[in-house]
Scaffold this active site. Sequence first.
Site, short mmCIF file in Angstrom:
data_model
loop_
_atom_site.label_atom_id
_atom_site.label_comp_id
_atom_site.label_asym_id
_atom_site.label_seq_id
_atom_site.Cartn_x
_atom_site.Cartn_y
_atom_site.Cartn_z
N LYS A 131 0.81 -1.48 -0.04
CA LYS A 131 -0.13 -0.05 0.10
C LYS A 131 1.05 1.14 -0.14
CE LYS A 131 -1.91 2.02 3.74
NZ LYS A 131 -2.64 2.17 4.91
N ASP A 149 -6.65 1.31 1.00
CA ASP A 149 -6.73 1.56 2.41
C ASP A 149 -7.98 1.23 3.28
OD1 ASP A 149 -8.41 3.67 1.89
OD2 ASP A 149 -7.30 5.06 2.88
#
Length: 227
Positions: A131, A149
């Site tokens: 991420k 997220d």
Amino acid sequence: MSQSITPKKNLLKAERVDYILQTLQAMYPEPPVPLDHSDPYTLLLAVLLSAQCTDARVNTVTPALFARADNPYDMAKVPVEEIKAIIRPCGLSPQKSKAISVLSKMLVEQYDGVVPNDIEALETLPGVGHKTASVVMSQAFNVPAFAVDTHIHRLAQRWGLTNGKSVQQTEKDMKRLFPIESWNHLHLQIIYYAREFCSARGCDGRVCKICTTCYPLRKHPKKVLKP
């Protein structure tokens, strides 16, 4: 005779994708990067610090950190304990301070102090997961990426765009559904929308504009599976 009224129908997936794209683009045409930074290195550290911490909190901490060192060469010389003391308000300071120190030394030794423009190389740095690497690729280098997220994972489920079994599956589904040229903006647009209109407590899948437009017949809260 009274005319019968045709009830609204839930949108098909292709219709939802088109509506979401148009709505978010109209609401957030140029979404700003929420983490304060001046270059790829400072963005990398800010994203690393944002793990289990709000962007607002990170933005209150990074000025002191970057005043001490805002490049890998200087940061590599800062004692880990000093870094830890500065970033303590962000949480997980023992792990994050060590990661910042080690990755700074790696950048100096392996990349001449330059943050690599390569997602696989970024993922080899300590404290940098997929991420974080995706955020840096999209926001620092403008390379199409779709970092997922908790906000994006939640809304993708509420909007029926993924089955939500994992963050990896959500990323795969979002990349498949939305055009590649929209990814970098869309990532930020969804986050801003989630915070403002479709938060974990502010909407249960039947409250905000996008949820009610996509699913006007939804009668029960949408259960969101945590990654």
